[in-house]
Design a protein around this motif. Structure first.
Motif, PDB file in Angstrom:
ATOM      1  N   SER A   1       2.279  -1.790  -0.493  1.00 59.70           N
ATOM      2  CA  SER A   1       3.216  -0.688  -0.716  1.00 59.70           C
ATOM      3  C   SER A   1       4.134  -0.594   0.495  1.00 59.70           C
ATOM      4  CB  SER A   1       2.486   0.643  -0.938  1.00 59.70           C
ATOM      5  OG  SER A   1       1.893   1.098   0.268  1.00 59.70           O
ATOM      6  N   TYR A   2       5.326  -0.077   0.261  1.00 57.68           N
ATOM      7  CA  TYR A   2       6.304   0.031   1.348  1.00 57.68           C
ATOM      8  C   TYR A   2       7.040   1.349   1.222  1.00 57.68           C
ATOM      9  CZ  TYR A   2      10.311  -0.978   4.354  1.00 57.68           C
ATOM     10  OH  TYR A   2      11.274  -0.914   5.339  1.00 57.68           O
ATOM     11  N   ASP A   3       6.928   2.166   2.249  1.00 55.50           N
ATOM     12  CA  ASP A   3       7.583   3.475   2.256  1.00 55.50           C
ATOM     13  C   ASP A   3       7.220   4.259   0.995  1.00 55.50           C
ATOM     14  OD1 ASP A   3       9.256   5.554   3.102  1.00 55.50           O
ATOM     15  OD2 ASP A   3      10.979   4.726   2.012  1.00 55.50           O
ATOM     16  N   HIS A   4       5.942   4.245   0.650  1.00 58.26           N
ATOM     17  CA  HIS A   4       5.427   4.954  -0.532  1.00 58.26           C
ATOM     18  C   HIS A   4       6.074   4.465  -1.822  1.00 58.26           C
ATOM     19  CE1 HIS A   4       3.421   7.759   2.181  1.00 58.26           C
ATOM     20  NE2 HIS A   4       4.561   7.884   2.829  1.00 58.26           N
TER      21      HIS A   4
ATOM     22  N   SER B   1      -9.735  -0.882   2.175  1.00 57.81           N
ATOM     23  CA  SER B   1      -9.081  -0.011   3.150  1.00 57.81           C
ATOM     24  C   SER B   1      -7.593  -0.348   3.194  1.00 57.81           C
ATOM     25  CB  SER B   1      -9.699  -0.169   4.543  1.00 57.81           C
ATOM     26  OG  SER B   1      -9.472  -1.481   5.034  1.00 57.81           O
ATOM     27  N   THR B   2      -6.820   0.555   3.765  1.00 56.51           N
ATOM     28  CA  THR B   2      -5.378   0.364   3.869  1.00 56.51           C
ATOM     29  C   THR B   2      -5.014   0.103   5.324  1.00 56.51           C
ATOM     30  OG1 THR B   2      -4.987   1.835   1.994  1.00 56.51           O
ATOM     31  CG2 THR B   2      -3.125   1.398   3.442  1.00 56.51           C
ATOM     32  N   THR B   3      -4.247  -0.959   5.545  1.00 57.70           N
ATOM     33  CA  THR B   3      -3.871  -1.338   6.901  1.00 57.70           C
ATOM     34  C   THR B   3      -2.357  -1.469   7.010  1.00 57.70           C
ATOM     35  OG1 THR B   3      -3.974  -3.714   6.444  1.00 57.70           O
ATOM     36  CG2 THR B   3      -6.014  -2.630   7.129  1.00 57.70           C
ATOM     37  N   THR B   4      -1.868  -1.542   8.240  1.00 58.72           N
ATOM     38  CA  THR B   4      -0.445  -1.787   8.512  1.00 58.72           C
ATOM     39  C   THR B   4      -0.356  -3.025   9.409  1.00 58.72           C
ATOM     40  OG1 THR B   4      -0.524  -0.266  10.401  1.00 58.72           O
ATOM     41  CG2 THR B   4       0.209   0.636   8.285  1.00 58.72           C
ATOM     42  N   PRO B   5      -0.466  -4.218   8.840  1.00 60.36           N
ATOM     43  CA  PRO B   5      -0.607  -5.438   9.646  1.00 60.36           C
ATOM     44  C   PRO B   5       0.625  -5.809  10.456  1.00 60.36           C
ATOM     45  CG  PRO B   5      -0.310  -5.990   7.331  1.00 60.36           C
ATOM     46  CD  PRO B   5      -0.494  -4.507   7.391  1.00 60.36           C
TER      47      PRO B   5
ATOM     48  N   PHE C   1       4.943  -0.563   5.985  1.00 63.07           N
ATOM     49  CA  PHE C   1       4.405  -1.651   5.156  1.00 63.07           C
ATOM     50  C   PHE C   1       2.881  -1.530   5.180  1.00 63.07           C
ATOM     51  CE2 PHE C   1       2.764  -5.736   4.062  1.00 63.07           C
ATOM     52  CZ  PHE C   1       3.703  -6.358   3.254  1.00 63.07           C
ATOM     53  N   LYS C   2       2.291  -1.259   4.010  1.00 64.34           N
ATOM     54  CA  LYS C   2       0.846  -1.040   3.942  1.00 64.34           C
ATOM     55  C   LYS C   2       0.205  -2.054   3.007  1.00 64.34           C
ATOM     56  CE  LYS C   2       1.241   3.826   5.129  1.00 64.34           C
ATOM     57  NZ  LYS C   2       0.937   5.222   4.767  1.00 64.34           N
ATOM     58  N   LEU C   3      -0.920  -2.577   3.464  1.00 74.28           N
ATOM     59  CA  LEU C   3      -1.652  -3.601   2.727  1.00 74.28           C
ATOM     60  C   LEU C   3      -3.069  -3.110   2.449  1.00 74.28           C
ATOM     61  CD1 LEU C   3      -1.857  -6.548   1.663  1.00 74.28           C
ATOM     62  CD2 LEU C   3      -2.582  -7.205   3.974  1.00 74.28           C
TER      63      LEU C   3
END
Length: 327
Positions: A181-184, A136-140, A129-131
């Motif tokens: 985005s989730y799992d590309h 920037s892109t994070t994985t909270p 799970f990417k935000l």
């Protein structure tokens, strides 16, 4: 004449334990009439009969006298630096160790493997799970965030400009989904509406790409119920649904000796009926005493060795509060 009951490695029948006739005509000795003395060999024998996904490899090992199971996941390092165009090579990534007590019932060891796989998969799912936030892109939702640091320094009213509750519109929801985005995969809004109780129903389509890997998300639309239209509410509802779908995938595909014990398609009434058959038994006095003593012995083995200190003082207050026998 009743045939002898076959036992697995690490299992022994309690003296004078009854054999139970099942509705299919077979006899069994239920697990609550067995004692257990599992070894590394017996745990390995159980794992050999477990199947799920070849990318999740279950190991059994021993440290000193203690046995543990550990799941290795074949995959990419989710935190691989993408400074080059090269795709990170797959490798075996290891999760935490799960202790297995020798006296643990065979069924519970199998369920420990089941839970270890579930949690290993959830660990990976949370990192997918990417935000996109502040360029920037994070994985909270990943489990590596420094929790003690958060507990010490997190302030509810920080200087961070937060995305407040949005006006309920298609554009507002799509703007939020564009950050996720989730799992590309890409997330797109299908429909949304507000119920009379004030809750919002939001339908989100997951559109996989060539890089997507999770089979449970193929052609999937998730149905969310949230209290407000905001980045926080939508993100948390999505993550909760993604974990639920991951758990369901393990439920459906985890098997022991080809039997999918946790598959929701197994009728709960059938499970209840089998359980009832193994417990509807009048015990002879001699065995009833043996049964009680054995269970008490196992219960005593599970009591931890308690040392004096701050943790003991904390537990002591709870024990006094509930008027429990002291450890």
């Amino acid at each position: 004449m009743v045939e002898d009951i076959s036992l697995r490695l690490g299992e022994q029948v309690m003296p004078n334990a009854p054999k139970v006739l099942l509705s299919n005509g077979n006899y069994c000795v239920p697990q609550h009439y067995l004692t257990y003395h599992h070894t590394l060999q017996s745990v390995e024998a159980l794992i050999v009969d477990i199947e799920y996904d070849p990318r999740y490899i279950v190991f059994a090992a021993q440290e000193g006298e203690g046995i543990y199971i550990q799941v290795g996941v074949i995959g990419h390092d989710n935190y691989h630096k993408k400074s080059s165009k090269k795709i990170s090579q797959e490798k075996l990534l290891f999760g935490r160790k799960w202790r297995v007590e020798p006296e643990l019932p065979t069924s519970e060891i199998i369920q420990s493997v089941f839970l270890a796989i579930k949690k290993s998969r959830e660990h990976e799912v949370r990192e997918l799970f990417k935000l996109s936030l502040q360029h920037s892109t994070t994985t909270p939702f990943n489990t590596h965030i420094d929790l003690p640091l958060m507990a010490e320094f997190y302030e509810q009213q920080s200087t961070l400009v937060r995305s407040a509750e949005q006006s309920p519109s298609k554009d507002a929801i799509n703007n939020i989904l564009d950050k996720i985005s989730y799992d590309h995969s890409d997330l797109t809004l299908v429909d949304f509406q507000q119920r009379n109780n004030g809750l919002w129903l939001v339908d989100v389509k997951v559109e996989q790409t060539a890089k997507s890997t999770l089979p449970e998300m193929r052609d999937k639309t998730v149905y969310l119920m949230i209290e407000e239209i905001s980045l926080n509410a939508l993100s948390r509802a999505l993550m909760q649904e993604f974990v639920k779908l991951s758990d369901l995938h393990v439920d459906q595909h985890f098997s022991y000796q080809g039997f999918h014990r946790f598959d929701p398609n197994i009728d709960i009434q059938d499970i209840a009926d089998l359980s009832q058959q193994t417990r509807k038994q009048e015990l002879a006095l001699q065995f009833a005493n043996e049964f009680s003593k054995t269970n008490q012995k196992v219960d005593l083995m599970r009591i931890p060795t308690v040392q004096s200190g701050l943790l003991f003082q904390k537990h002591e207050q709870v024990i006094k509060q509930f008027q429990l026998p002291t450890l």
